[in-house]
Design a protein around this motif. Structure first.
Motif, short mmCIF file in Angstrom:
data_model
loop_
_atom_site.label_atom_id
_atom_site.label_comp_id
_atom_site.label_asym_id
_atom_site.label_seq_id
_atom_site.Cartn_x
_atom_site.Cartn_y
_atom_site.Cartn_z
N ARG A 52 0.86 -1.21 -0.01
CA ARG A 52 -0.01 -0.27 -0.14
C ARG A 52 0.81 1.15 -0.01
O ARG A 52 2.03 1.43 0.47
CB ARG A 52 -0.88 0.02 1.11
CG ARG A 52 -0.41 0.11 2.64
CD ARG A 52 -1.39 0.73 3.42
NE ARG A 52 -1.36 2.50 3.24
CZ ARG A 52 -2.36 3.24 3.60
NH1 ARG A 52 -3.39 2.69 4.29
NH2 ARG A 52 -2.00 4.58 3.19
N GLY A 95 -0.24 5.67 -0.58
CA GLY A 95 -1.01 6.83 -1.00
C GLY A 95 -0.34 7.67 -1.96
O GLY A 95 0.84 8.34 -1.23
N LYS A 121 -3.29 12.04 -1.29
CA LYS A 121 -3.55 11.93 0.09
C LYS A 121 -4.75 12.87 0.54
O LYS A 121 -4.69 14.12 0.19
CB LYS A 121 -2.31 12.30 1.11
CG LYS A 121 -1.34 11.39 0.95
CD LYS A 121 -1.70 9.73 1.07
CE LYS A 121 -2.30 9.67 2.71
NZ LYS A 121 -2.76 8.42 2.74
N SER A 140 -3.70 1.62 -3.71
CA SER A 140 -3.40 2.91 -3.78
C SER A 140 -4.80 3.65 -3.97
O SER A 140 -5.74 3.12 -4.64
CB SER A 140 -2.37 3.45 -4.60
OG SER A 140 -1.90 4.79 -4.24
N GLU A 141 -4.85 4.58 -3.21
CA GLU A 141 -6.30 5.42 -2.97
C GLU A 141 -6.43 6.36 -4.09
O GLU A 141 -5.57 7.10 -4.69
CB GLU A 141 -6.22 6.32 -1.76
CG GLU A 141 -7.64 7.12 -1.72
CD GLU A 141 -7.97 7.57 -0.35
OE1 GLU A 141 -7.20 7.36 0.58
OE2 GLU A 141 -8.89 8.49 -0.32
N LEU A 182 -8.55 9.51 -5.39
CA LEU A 182 -9.40 10.59 -4.94
C LEU A 182 -10.22 11.17 -5.85
O LEU A 182 -11.38 11.83 -5.50
CB LEU A 182 -8.62 11.67 -4.54
CG LEU A 182 -7.63 11.55 -3.05
CD1 LEU A 182 -6.88 13.08 -2.82
CD2 LEU A 182 -8.82 11.52 -2.04
N GLN A 210 -8.14 1.86 -3.98
CA GLN A 210 -8.93 2.27 -2.66
C GLN A 210 -9.68 3.36 -2.60
O GLN A 210 -9.25 4.60 -3.30
CB GLN A 210 -7.61 2.32 -1.69
CG GLN A 210 -8.12 2.86 -0.06
CD GLN A 210 -6.94 2.82 0.74
OE1 GLN A 210 -5.78 1.99 0.52
NE2 GLN A 210 -6.82 3.79 1.51
N ILE A 211 -10.91 3.21 -2.06
CA ILE A 211 -11.89 4.37 -1.90
C ILE A 211 -11.90 4.61 -0.37
O ILE A 211 -11.95 3.82 0.41
CB ILE A 211 -13.45 4.11 -2.26
CG1 ILE A 211 -13.56 3.54 -3.64
CG2 ILE A 211 -14.18 5.08 -2.17
CD1 ILE A 211 -13.30 4.56 -4.74
N GLY A 212 -11.49 5.96 -0.18
CA GLY A 212 -11.16 6.36 1.12
C GLY A 212 -12.39 6.58 1.84
O GLY A 212 -13.49 6.61 1.55
N ASN A 218 -14.37 9.54 0.87
CA ASN A 218 -15.12 9.51 -0.40
C ASN A 218 -16.19 8.27 -0.49
O ASN A 218 -16.67 7.93 -1.74
CB ASN A 218 -14.05 9.19 -1.41
CG ASN A 218 -13.79 10.65 -1.88
OD1 ASN A 218 -14.30 11.47 -2.37
ND2 ASN A 218 -12.27 10.70 -2.31
N LYS A 250 -13.51 1.37 1.68
CA LYS A 250 -13.37 1.87 3.31
C LYS A 250 -14.75 2.43 3.51
O LYS A 250 -15.51 3.28 3.01
CB LYS A 250 -12.26 2.90 3.35
CG LYS A 250 -10.81 2.23 3.31
CD LYS A 250 -9.66 2.99 3.85
CE LYS A 250 -8.61 2.43 4.19
NZ LYS A 250 -7.77 3.09 5.19
#
Ligand code: PEP
Ligand code: MN
Length: 260
Positions: free
Chosen positions: A50, A52, A55, A87-88, A90, A106-108, A111, A131
């Protein structure tokens, strides 16, 4: 709660006999640091790295990530060491060039309610790590997964990463209740993020054990060769020695509770 078939029937195939371990720094910082972390993770047989590049920071004055330069670093590390990259994403506009490098988008937490973004990742063929928003009910979280699935992509891993409660000692309150609930309601795999779930590195090991004991399929953990030097989330970042202890612990717990 009515869930469509698409979410009940399909499953991701990244899971094996052992709990899935995703580890690495909060942010991609520079090539040399990322490489040193990668070499250490390789020795621990961690397959999912992982980091980011974009960020979502609470303060606009905090480090915002290396952005496309970070993706280039991840690409190089992936090619040299053969990791799967988590990785996220955005912003919808970044998907196009992240897609060649990132294996798990990755969906943080911030979001999870970004429906246009959910729909867009739903049109990719990547695994999506969704997430839970820190304010989301389990039902809202599963509906977010449904948004992705309805676009055709059911390759979704749910990630419990802690919710906001009245407790301030920990950064969030890790909701381990959610694990058996979503496992009863869906066929999706669930991983737990004890780093953001606690915000304190000394709590990452006990909560990793607890998460696997509660039925989680894996963990996503912030780890760094020098945690105190990490650009972001340093207080919750563990070193590689601690990560090894955690992996040994959770492999044993997983074997124990999954005995046929
Ligand atoms: C992260 O994984 O570094 C992150 C920002 O996670 P979350 O969206 O759960 O806060
Ligand atoms: Mn982080």
């Amino acid at each position: 709660m009515k869930l469509k078939r698409v979410l009940r029937d399909k499953n991701t195939d990244v899971f094996q006999e052992k709990p899935l371990i995703i580890a690495g720094p909060c942010s991609v910082e520079d090539y040399d640091t990322m490489e040193e972390i990668a070499v250490n993770l390789k020795e621990l047989n961690v397959e999912y790295l992982r980091g980011g590049a974009f960020k979502p920071r609470t303060s606009p004055y905090s480090f915002q990530g290396l952005k496309d330069e970070g993706i280039e670093i991840l690409k190089d590390i992936k090619n040299r060491y053969g990791f799967k990259i988590v990785s996220e994403v955005l912003d919808i506009r970044d998907i196009e060039y992240m897609i060649d490098v990132v294996d798990v988008l990755q969906i943080g937490t911030r979001n999870m309610y970004n429906y246009p973004l959910l729909k867009e990742v739903g049109q990719t063929k990547k695994t999506i790590l969704l997430k839970r928003a820190f304010s989301a009910t389990i039902e809202e979280w599963l509906n977010a997964a449904e948004y992705i699935a309805l676009e055709g992509n059911s390759d979704i891993i749910l990630c419990e990463r802690g919710i906001r409660t009245f407790e301030t000692y920990t950064r969030n309150t890790l909701d381990l209740n959610a694990i058996p609930v979503v496992k009863q309601k869906t066929k999706l795999k669930v991983v737990v993020d004890p780093s953001h779930g606690t915000g304190r590195r000394e709590l990452v090991r006990p909560m990793s054990r607890a998460a696997i004991a509660a039925g989680a399929d894996g963990l996503i953990i912030e780890a760094h060769i020098d945690p105190d030097r990490a650009y972001s989330d340093s207080e919750q970042t563990i070193d590689l020695k601690e990560l090894k202890l955690i992996i040994d612990d959770v492999n044993r717990i997983y074997r124990c509770i999954n005995k046929k």
